[in-house]
Scaffold this active site. Structure first.
Site, PDB file in Angstrom:
ATOM      1  N   ASP A  62      25.512  36.725 -18.283  1.00 36.58           N
ATOM      2  CA  ASP A  62      24.603  37.645 -17.593  1.00 36.58           C
ATOM      3  C   ASP A  62      23.206  37.038 -17.607  1.00 36.58           C
ATOM      4  O   ASP A  62      22.371  37.358 -18.444  1.00 36.58           O
ATOM      5  CB  ASP A  62      24.617  39.010 -18.272  1.00 36.58           C
ATOM      6  CG  ASP A  62      24.009  40.095 -17.398  1.00 36.58           C
ATOM      7  OD1 ASP A  62      23.516  39.764 -16.309  1.00 36.58           O
ATOM      8  OD2 ASP A  62      24.022  41.267 -17.812  1.00 36.58           O
ATOM      9  N   ALA A  63      22.967  36.140 -16.648  1.00 36.54           N
ATOM     10  CA  ALA A  63      21.697  35.415 -16.582  1.00 36.54           C
ATOM     11  C   ALA A  63      20.871  35.795 -15.361  1.00 36.54           C
ATOM     12  O   ALA A  63      19.684  35.513 -15.301  1.00 36.54           O
ATOM     13  CB  ALA A  63      21.952  33.909 -16.569  1.00 36.54           C
ATOM     14  N   LYS A  64      21.514  36.408 -14.363  1.00 38.10           N
ATOM     15  CA  LYS A  64      20.853  36.892 -13.140  1.00 38.10           C
ATOM     16  C   LYS A  64      19.979  35.805 -12.502  1.00 38.10           C
ATOM     17  O   LYS A  64      18.826  36.041 -12.138  1.00 38.10           O
ATOM     18  CB  LYS A  64      20.031  38.152 -13.426  1.00 38.10           C
ATOM     19  CG  LYS A  64      20.879  39.315 -13.940  1.00 38.10           C
ATOM     20  CD  LYS A  64      20.037  40.546 -14.192  1.00 38.10           C
ATOM     21  CE  LYS A  64      20.907  41.712 -14.636  1.00 38.10           C
ATOM     22  NZ  LYS A  64      21.466  41.530 -16.005  1.00 38.10           N
ATOM     23  N   ARG A  65      20.538  34.625 -12.337  1.00 34.17           N
ATOM     24  CA  ARG A  65      19.817  33.514 -11.731  1.00 34.17           C
ATOM     25  C   ARG A  65      19.765  33.664 -10.217  1.00 34.17           C
ATOM     26  O   ARG A  65      20.645  34.262  -9.607  1.00 34.17           O
ATOM     27  CB  ARG A  65      20.466  32.186 -12.109  1.00 34.17           C
ATOM     28  CG  ARG A  65      20.489  31.888 -13.603  1.00 34.17           C
ATOM     29  CD  ARG A  65      19.091  31.819 -14.177  1.00 34.17           C
ATOM     30  NE  ARG A  65      19.092  31.255 -15.521  1.00 34.17           N
ATOM     31  CZ  ARG A  65      18.567  31.854 -16.582  1.00 34.17           C
ATOM     32  NH1 ARG A  65      18.013  33.048 -16.453  1.00 34.17           N
ATOM     33  NH2 ARG A  65      18.572  31.268 -17.762  1.00 34.17           N
ATOM     34  N   THR A  99      26.157  35.990 -13.357  1.00 40.37           N
ATOM     35  CA  THR A  99      25.483  36.976 -12.514  1.00 40.37           C
ATOM     36  C   THR A  99      24.311  36.302 -11.807  1.00 40.37           C
ATOM     37  O   THR A  99      23.595  35.492 -12.394  1.00 40.37           O
ATOM     38  CB  THR A  99      24.980  38.176 -13.319  1.00 40.37           C
ATOM     39  OG1 THR A  99      24.041  37.740 -14.315  1.00 40.37           O
ATOM     40  CG2 THR A  99      26.130  38.914 -13.986  1.00 40.37           C
TER      41      THR A  99
END
Length: 280
Positions: free
Chosen positions: A95-98, A125
């Site tokens: 869950d890094a939302k890059r 993510t």
């Protein structure tokens, strides 16, 4: 031939269920677990969560930010946790939302989705604020390596609703336009009932308010935060997600992690069974 992420996820659903346990070493959780608020504490926390999940559930979701706050030592701790999960056949969603464009977002994909990378995960993510098309490079990499992506579409945080419900020039909501583009990708590339590019849709939302009452084929994997501590009940999953429910991953963090080091294995087992019954 590379097995797609969608096919691998289906296998996990069938063999271990849909519960996804977050690995979120908040400072207060580390304290409650009797661990130091350090990279070493976060490492110990994560490895204990992996131990509790092993044999009881099939998916974990480390929140990268809680490791990143410790700098390089935090990343080293995260690398150990990722490797431990993979060695036990547990599916890992980083869950890094890059999100970015061009070579930058391509490099993010290489960091998290390349087999053998120190940060190798099974899925990542990502944010599509610069357009779903900006994610072409990591999407292509994911397809070639049997990995997945989860694109933020309709998140469970209330401050995101105004943007995600805003109407595009074509008349659809921003969230719907993101999901439509993901569905188009999966329709072209998927090899099973589930696509390999998924979306994030919060479990506390009313999908009709985002124009997301859909029945696409193949079904996109749906990473669904909001269960447990945030108030959504696993028993309401099928009612909430409708035709999308066959791809839903029930993500829980604080509701499980709050059981502490002595109770977490029992909490995972209990929640996994509840989710399994709700998915039947």
């Amino acid at each position: 031939m590379t097995v797609s992420f969608g096919e691998r996820l289906e296998r996990v659903f069938n063999e271990r269920g849909r519960l996804c346990v977050g690995i979120d070493p908040h400072a207060w959780l580390l304290r409650d677990w009797g661990l130091a608020d350090t990279a070493a504490g976060a490492r110990e926390f994560g490895l204990r969560v992996i131990d509790a999940v092993d044999g009881n559930a099939g998916i974990v979701k480390p929140q990268v930010a809680f490791f990143e706050r410790f700098g390089s030592a935090g990343y080293a701790a995260l690398e150990e946790i990722l490797a431990a999960a993979r060695s036990r056949g547990i599916l890992v969603i980083a869950d890094a939302k890059r999100g970015d464009v061009g070579s930058s977002v391509e490099a993010y994909g290489q960091a998290w989705l390349t087999p053998g990378s120190p940060l190798e995960a099974d899925a990542l993510t990502v944010s599509a604020y610069q357009g779903v098309g900006s994610l072409a490079a990591p999407s292509t990499l994911a397809e070639s390596t049997g990995k997945g992506l989860f694109v933020l579409a309709a998140t469970s945080n209330p401050e995101g609703m105004a943007l995600q419900q805003a109407r595009m020039s074509a008349g659809t909501t921003v969230a719907r336009s993101i999901v439509d583009e993901v569905n188009a990708w999966n329709a072209e590339h998927a090899t099973g009932a589930l696509g390999s590019i998924g979306v994030v849709i919060g479990a506390t939302l009313r999908l009709a308010e985002f124009d997301l009452e859909l029945a696409p084929q193949p079904t996109p994997p749906v990473l669904a935060p909001g269960f447990g501590h945030q108030g959504a009940e696993a028993e309401s999953m099928q009612k909430t997600y409708g035709a999308l429910s066959s791809g839903v991953i029930v993500s829980e963090s604080r509701s499980v992690l709050g059981a502490g080091p002595d109770g977490i294995r029992r909490a995972v087992t209990t929640r996994a069974e509840i989710v399994r019954q709700a998915s039947a």
